[in-house]
Write an enzyme that holds these catalytic residues in place. Structure first.
Site, mmCIF file in Angstrom:
data_model
loop_
_atom_site.group_PDB
_atom_site.id
_atom_site.type_symbol
_atom_site.label_atom_id
_atom_site.label_comp_id
_atom_site.label_asym_id
_atom_site.label_seq_id
_atom_site.Cartn_x
_atom_site.Cartn_y
_atom_site.Cartn_z
ATOM 1 N N GLU A 1 -17.054 11.460 12.423
ATOM 2 C CA GLU A 1 -16.628 9.801 11.359
ATOM 3 C C GLU A 1 -17.739 8.435 11.890
ATOM 4 O O GLU A 1 -17.071 7.592 12.932
ATOM 5 C CB GLU A 1 -15.061 8.851 12.025
ATOM 6 N N LYS B 1 -14.020 15.337 -0.485
ATOM 7 C CA LYS B 1 -13.622 15.371 1.016
ATOM 8 C C LYS B 1 -13.832 16.422 2.180
ATOM 9 O O LYS B 1 -14.687 15.915 3.126
ATOM 10 C CB LYS B 1 -11.538 15.193 1.101
ATOM 11 N N HIS C 1 1.546 3.907 1.772
ATOM 12 C CA HIS C 1 -0.284 3.272 1.742
ATOM 13 C C HIS C 1 -1.520 3.506 0.327
ATOM 14 O O HIS C 1 -2.015 2.994 0.338
ATOM 15 C CB HIS C 1 -0.354 4.655 2.773
ATOM 16 N N GLU D 1 -5.432 7.765 -3.894
ATOM 17 C CA GLU D 1 -6.790 8.042 -2.877
ATOM 18 C C GLU D 1 -7.236 8.891 -3.577
ATOM 19 O O GLU D 1 -9.069 8.694 -3.700
ATOM 20 C CB GLU D 1 -5.661 8.722 -1.802
ATOM 21 N N ARG E 1 -18.637 9.801 6.220
ATOM 22 C CA ARG E 1 -17.312 9.663 6.107
ATOM 23 C C ARG E 1 -16.386 8.240 6.423
ATOM 24 O O ARG E 1 -15.504 8.095 5.355
ATOM 25 C CB ARG E 1 -16.403 10.314 7.742
ATOM 26 N N ASN F 1 -13.266 4.763 3.103
ATOM 27 C CA ASN F 1 -12.382 3.552 3.254
ATOM 28 C C ASN F 1 -12.892 2.556 2.344
ATOM 29 O O ASN F 1 -12.623 1.844 2.861
ATOM 30 C CB ASN F 1 -13.149 3.140 4.813
ATOM 31 N N ARG G 1 -3.425 24.634 25.531
ATOM 32 C CA ARG G 1 -4.606 23.826 25.585
ATOM 33 C C ARG G 1 -5.551 24.621 24.234
ATOM 34 O O ARG G 1 -6.133 24.037 23.580
ATOM 35 C CB ARG G 1 -5.698 24.164 26.577
ATOM 36 N N HIS H 1 -5.612 -1.745 4.167
ATOM 37 C CA HIS H 1 -4.695 -1.446 5.082
ATOM 38 C C HIS H 1 -4.234 -2.925 5.992
ATOM 39 O O HIS H 1 -3.092 -2.496 6.541
ATOM 40 C CB HIS H 1 -5.774 -0.946 6.650
ATOM 41 N N HIS I 1 -9.660 0.159 1.465
ATOM 42 C CA HIS I 1 -9.117 0.977 2.802
ATOM 43 C C HIS I 1 -9.076 -1.232 3.587
ATOM 44 O O HIS I 1 -7.995 -0.837 4.595
ATOM 45 C CB HIS I 1 -9.333 2.068 3.348
ATOM 46 N N LYS J 1 -8.177 15.917 11.563
ATOM 47 C CA LYS J 1 -7.397 14.976 12.465
ATOM 48 C C LYS J 1 -6.337 14.888 12.316
ATOM 49 O O LYS J 1 -5.467 15.360 11.978
ATOM 50 C CB LYS J 1 -7.963 13.104 11.159
HETATM 51 N N1 LIG Z 1 -4.647 13.663 9.119
HETATM 52 C C1 LIG Z 1 -5.787 12.380 8.331
HETATM 53 O O1 LIG Z 1 -6.463 13.046 7.977
HETATM 54 C C2 LIG Z 1 -4.645 12.258 6.799
HETATM 55 C C3 LIG Z 1 -4.976 10.856 5.703
HETATM 56 C C4 LIG Z 1 -4.149 10.368 5.507
HETATM 57 C C5 LIG Z 1 -2.783 10.086 6.088
HETATM 58 N N2 LIG Z 1 -2.295 10.525 7.096
HETATM 59 C C6 LIG Z 1 -1.265 10.793 7.399
HETATM 60 O O2 LIG Z 1 0.028 11.616 6.434
HETATM 61 C C7 LIG Z 1 0.958 10.562 6.451
HETATM 62 C C8 LIG Z 1 1.073 10.116 5.341
HETATM 63 O O3 LIG Z 1 1.494 11.668 4.633
HETATM 64 P P1 LIG Z 1 2.640 12.083 3.696
HETATM 65 O O4 LIG Z 1 2.576 11.113 2.318
HETATM 66 O O5 LIG Z 1 2.572 13.269 2.687
HETATM 67 O O6 LIG Z 1 3.965 11.711 3.788
HETATM 68 P P2 LIG Z 1 4.940 12.681 4.243
HETATM 69 O O7 LIG Z 1 4.128 13.393 5.556
HETATM 70 O O8 LIG Z 1 6.155 11.512 5.126
HETATM 71 O O9 LIG Z 1 6.252 13.382 3.228
HETATM 72 C C9 LIG Z 1 6.100 11.973 2.341
HETATM 73 C C10 LIG Z 1 7.537 11.817 2.018
HETATM 74 O O10 LIG Z 1 7.607 13.415 1.131
HETATM 75 C C11 LIG Z 1 9.061 14.446 1.437
HETATM 76 N N3 LIG Z 1 8.050 15.508 0.748
HETATM 77 C C12 LIG Z 1 6.748 15.715 0.487
HETATM 78 N N4 LIG Z 1 6.488 17.018 0.338
HETATM 79 C C13 LIG Z 1 7.617 16.831 -0.991
HETATM 80 C C14 LIG Z 1 7.835 17.257 -1.703
HETATM 81 N N5 LIG Z 1 7.096 19.085 -2.458
HETATM 82 N N6 LIG Z 1 9.202 17.991 -1.911
HETATM 83 C C15 LIG Z 1 10.301 16.888 -1.666
HETATM 84 N N7 LIG Z 1 9.445 15.882 -0.919
HETATM 85 C C16 LIG Z 1 8.540 16.249 -0.181
HETATM 86 C C17 LIG Z 1 8.947 14.541 2.833
HETATM 87 O O11 LIG Z 1 9.924 14.579 3.167
HETATM 88 C C18 LIG Z 1 9.133 12.552 3.066
HETATM 89 O O12 LIG Z 1 9.622 12.485 3.654
HETATM 90 C C19 LIG Z 1 0.750 9.652 7.510
HETATM 91 O O13 LIG Z 1 1.265 9.294 8.575
HETATM 92 C C20 LIG Z 1 -0.547 8.465 7.514
HETATM 93 O O14 LIG Z 1 -0.709 8.489 8.988
HETATM 94 C C21 LIG Z 1 -3.376 11.528 7.312
#
Ligand SMILES: NC(=O)c1ccc[n+]([C@@H]2O[C@H](COP(=O)([O-])OP(=O)(O)OC[C@H]3O[C@@H](n4cnc5c(N)ncnc54)[C@H](O)[C@@H]3O)[C@@H](O)[C@H]2O)c1
Length: 359
Positions: free
Chosen positions: A235, A225, A262, A185, A239, A243, A121, A250, A246, A143
């Site tokens: 949100e 942020k 993205h 972003e 927040r 967007n 939990r 999106h 987006h 999130k």
């Molecule tokens: N929670 C939130 O508020 C929020 C906001 C925006 C996006 N997201 C989520 O985040 C995800 C995308 O994040 P992302 O772009 O970091 O993707 P990711 O975690 O897949 O990382 C991108 C790639 O880079 C690699 N990587 C990461 N750090 C590295 C480093 N320092 N050196 C070498 N390789 C590295 C990872 O292994 C992966 O292959 C999506 O799932 C999206 O939905 C969440």
């Protein structure tokens, strides 16, 4: 070290940013966590680069450490990985006094955060984001989510970390395309904030400048942020400003089925929403050029793909999770640093977007 405090109804925590911070990850974590068992969740790209170093620093600071590695990539935000990780936490006998540390990009952060939120939990959670997107966006705000076959981020919770430790040095190993897409972003935030932040992005004239300016870019983005999240944790109002770009972004991302990352789709969304609102007389026309220039400087796409039809774009927009009361709320700018919102009923969407899609 720069510390940005985040205060939400659930808890207050610090986002600490410093080049080289990874060396002190153990002592920094020990400031918020008593000695305990820590499960580092990482992926198959980040783990080989950083997990050993983080494990050693944590052990030296008095933590007992388990490293759990998931395959790199979005497909790890799945029930299968949630179950695997939860079984591993249980096998390692983590208790409610122990913690989960996310070491990786947004995928690892979202997945590990969700696991921390539901195991027993909810157990303590901390983040060491290593991608630019995770450092400027996903690690702050609380999130957490996994995906379903029917869509992204459909299961999750709001679950705040105890601390976020950001070392911009980790970006030196990030593949260049991912560094640039994370900047999409950042540019969005800079346009929403204006002033010093907008001045800073004027100095980013090529992809290499993103790395050179990483620390201040991250500081500005997180500060923004954090402000938004503190004003609107779950949100409803403020927040929604995040967007910006987006609604179109999106839709392009969804339509492209992996063609655009993205941040690349958001870059297209930012310029096209500016064009659209300029055509509607709500946004000064020169803002389109300013956004386009800044995004093109690092090689981000800004034009709709030639094979995207208006019908396809509209269909993708109808999948937008931000649809409320049969309307889509668009974020636009009356000037750099001056965001505004405008709701468009779905019934009028085709006419509304016609100025940018009519080919
Ligand atoms: N929670 C939130 O508020 C929020 C906001 C925006 C996006 N997201 C989520 O985040 C995800 C995308 O994040 P992302 O772009 O970091 O993707 P990711 O975690 O897949 O990382 C991108 C790639 O880079 C690699 N990587 C990461 N750090 C590295 C480093 N320092 N050196 C070498 N390789 C590295 C990872 O292994 C992966 O292959 C999506 O799932 C999206 O939905 C969440």
């Amino acid at each position: 070290m720069t510390t940005i405090p985040v205060t939400t109804a659930a808890k207050s925590y610090a986002v600490n940013i410093e080049t080289g911070l990874l060396v002190r990850v153990g002592t920094e974590l020990a400031k918020v966590w008593s000695p305990r068992q820590v499960a580092i969740v990482t992926d198959t790209n980040v783990g080989p680069l950083y997990a050993q170093q983080v494990r050693e620093r944590l052990t030296a600071a008095g933590f007992r450490v388990t490293v759990l590695t998931v395959p790199a990539g979005e497909s790890s935000k799945s029930w299968a990985q949630v179950m695997r990780l939860i079984d591993a936490l249980s096998a390692a006998q983590l208790t409610r006094s122990d913690g989960v540390l996310a070491l990786g990009g947004g995928v690892v952060g979202d997945l590990a955060g969700f696991v921390a939120a539901i195991y027993l939990r909810g157990i303590a959670f901390a983040q060491v984001p290593t991608s630019l997107l995770a450092q400027v966006d996903s690690s702050v705000g609380g999130k957490t989510a996994i995906d379903l076959p029917t869509g992204k981020n459909l299961v999750g919770s709001f679950y705040q970390p105890d601390v976020v430790l950001i070392d911009p040095q980790t970006l030196t190993t990030l593949p260049p395309r991912m560094l640039v897409e994370g900047y999409g972003e950042i540019l969005k935030c800079a346009a929403l904030v204006g002033s010093d932040f907008w001045a800073l992005v004027q100095t980013v004239a090529q992809p290499a400048d993103i790395l050179a300016q990483a620390a201040p870019l991250i500081r500005h983005s997180i500060a923004f942020k954090a402000r938004v999240v503190m004003a609107d944790e779950k949100e409803g109002g403020q927040r929604q400003l995040l967007n910006f770009g987006h609604t179109i972004g999106h839709a392009v991302e969804l339509w492209g089925r992996g063609r655009y990352m993205h941040g690349e789709a958001v870059a297209i969304g930012l310029v096209q929403v500016a064009r659209l609102f300029a055509a509607q007389g709500l946004m000064p026309a020169e803002l389109t050029n300013q956004l386009r220039e800044r995004l093109m400087a690092v090689g981000l796409p800004v034009e709709f793909p030639v094979d995207l039809t208006t019908t396809d774009l509209l269909a993708a927009m109808h999948h937008d999770k931000k649809i409320h009361d049969q309307a889509l709320t668009w974020v636009y700018l009356t000037a750099i640093g001056q965001p505004a919102m405008h709701a468009v009923p779905l019934a009028n969407l085709a006419t509304w977007i016609a100025p940018v899609t009519a080919k």
